[in-house]
Design a protein around this motif. Structure first.
Motif, short mmCIF file in Angstrom:
data_model
loop_
_atom_site.label_atom_id
_atom_site.label_comp_id
_atom_site.label_asym_id
_atom_site.label_seq_id
_atom_site.Cartn_x
_atom_site.Cartn_y
_atom_site.Cartn_z
N LYS A 43 21.98 -5.32 -41.95
CA LYS A 43 21.41 -5.76 -43.12
C LYS A 43 19.96 -5.77 -43.13
O LYS A 43 19.17 -6.24 -42.27
CB LYS A 43 21.69 -7.01 -43.47
N TYR A 44 19.09 -4.91 -44.07
CA TYR A 44 17.88 -5.02 -44.45
C TYR A 44 17.45 -6.25 -45.22
O TYR A 44 18.22 -6.27 -46.50
CB TYR A 44 17.41 -3.59 -44.89
N ILE A 45 16.70 -7.06 -45.01
CA ILE A 45 16.50 -8.16 -45.49
C ILE A 45 14.92 -8.21 -45.87
O ILE A 45 13.90 -7.97 -45.01
CB ILE A 45 16.52 -9.58 -44.98
N THR A 46 14.57 -8.37 -47.07
CA THR A 46 13.30 -8.48 -47.48
C THR A 46 12.85 -9.60 -48.42
O THR A 46 13.75 -9.79 -49.42
CB THR A 46 12.58 -6.98 -48.16
N GLU A 57 22.03 -1.20 -44.36
CA GLU A 57 21.16 -0.11 -43.81
C GLU A 57 21.93 0.56 -42.62
O GLU A 57 22.61 0.04 -42.04
CB GLU A 57 19.98 -0.83 -43.34
N ILE A 58 22.11 2.01 -42.68
CA ILE A 58 22.56 2.55 -41.56
C ILE A 58 21.46 3.02 -40.75
O ILE A 58 20.54 3.54 -40.95
CB ILE A 58 23.41 3.86 -41.96
N THR A 109 20.64 7.11 -54.97
CA THR A 109 19.39 6.78 -54.77
C THR A 109 19.28 6.37 -53.30
O THR A 109 20.16 5.70 -52.66
CB THR A 109 18.80 5.20 -55.44
N ILE A 110 18.56 7.14 -52.49
CA ILE A 110 18.26 7.20 -51.00
C ILE A 110 16.93 6.72 -50.63
O ILE A 110 15.80 7.08 -51.30
CB ILE A 110 18.35 8.48 -50.50
N LEU A 111 17.06 5.52 -49.88
CA LEU A 111 15.83 4.92 -49.18
C LEU A 111 16.05 5.04 -47.77
O LEU A 111 16.89 4.71 -47.11
CB LEU A 111 15.72 3.41 -49.49
N THR A 112 14.59 5.67 -47.26
CA THR A 112 14.70 5.87 -46.05
C THR A 112 13.67 5.06 -45.36
O THR A 112 12.89 4.63 -45.83
CB THR A 112 14.24 7.40 -45.68
N ASN A 113 13.99 4.72 -44.26
CA ASN A 113 13.35 3.53 -43.28
C ASN A 113 13.28 4.06 -41.73
O ASN A 113 13.89 4.85 -41.34
CB ASN A 113 13.53 2.50 -43.66
N VAL A 125 18.61 4.77 -43.16
CA VAL A 125 18.94 5.16 -44.55
C VAL A 125 19.64 3.93 -45.26
O VAL A 125 20.25 3.07 -44.73
CB VAL A 125 19.79 6.40 -45.01
N MET A 126 19.23 3.57 -46.70
CA MET A 126 19.94 2.77 -47.40
C MET A 126 20.38 3.46 -48.74
O MET A 126 19.45 4.34 -49.07
CB MET A 126 18.94 1.45 -47.83
#
Length: 187
Positions: A43-46, A57-58, A109-113, A125-126
């Motif tokens: 889990k990505y938490i902000t 999040e993978i 929608t792709i979010l990269t981190n 990725v999320m």
């Protein structure tokens, strides 16, 4: 004299024992170019003021660069649509909107981190669907396909393509980009 030798040998023994313990505690004792050791679902938490956002999040663990997912998306789909700077972070999450990953008409929608620390490195990725719903919530065929898709992008990363780095570093840290260019010119 024997006391000194015993002390030195004992000190070496202790230092070797403690350094071995550090290696065992290291999450990534080795990093891999175009590979990873594990895929984690986290889990990505902000937190933004009083709002807390959680998204799945993978994470591809122990990769060569925390920028891998940024780069492979750039190489395949071009420049991102938006940068998101989380609190206390110098590097942004990059967002691509309306991307058709598979030839089925579905857009994401792709979010990269990514994160690079002394003992730990990952790229991640999320993924949201067209209604901005987190598609990584449940273990589905779609989630498995997406996980495999990004894993293959990382495995097939072309190190010869370097366009991404210039655009990214000029945006994030122009002085660092100048240092990179200077280093490359002095090779």
């Amino acid at each position: 004299m024997k006391g000194i030798y015993k002390t030195v040998i004992f000190s070496i023994f202790l230092s070797c024992s403690s350094s071995q313990k550090v290696v065992n505690e290291t999450k990534c004792p080795k990093i891999y170019e175009n590979k990873f050791t594990d895929i984690l679902n986290e889990k990505y938490i902000t937190v933004n003021g009083e709002d807390t956002t959680k998204i799945n999040e993978i994470r591809y663990e122990c990769v060569y660069s925390a920028l891998y997912t940024h780069k492979v998306m750039y190489d395949k789909y071009g420049k991102w649509d938006k940068e998101i700077y989380p609190s206390n972070r110098n590097h942004p999450i990059l967002m691509w909107k309306n991307i058709e990953l598979f030839s089925n008409g579905k857009k994401y929608t792709i979010l990269t981190n990514g994160l690079e620390e002394w003992k730990h490195i990952y790229a991640s990725v999320m993924i949201l669907d067209e209604k901005e719903k987190d598609v990584l919530v449940e273990q589905t065929e779609e989630k498995i396909s997406l996980t495999n898709f990004f894993g293959e992008l990382i495995k097939n990363n072309n190190h010869e393509k370097k366009d991404f780095y210039e655009i990214y570093w000029k945006m994030v840290d122009p002085k660092f980009w100048e240092q990179i260019k200077e280093f490359q010119n002095n090779k």
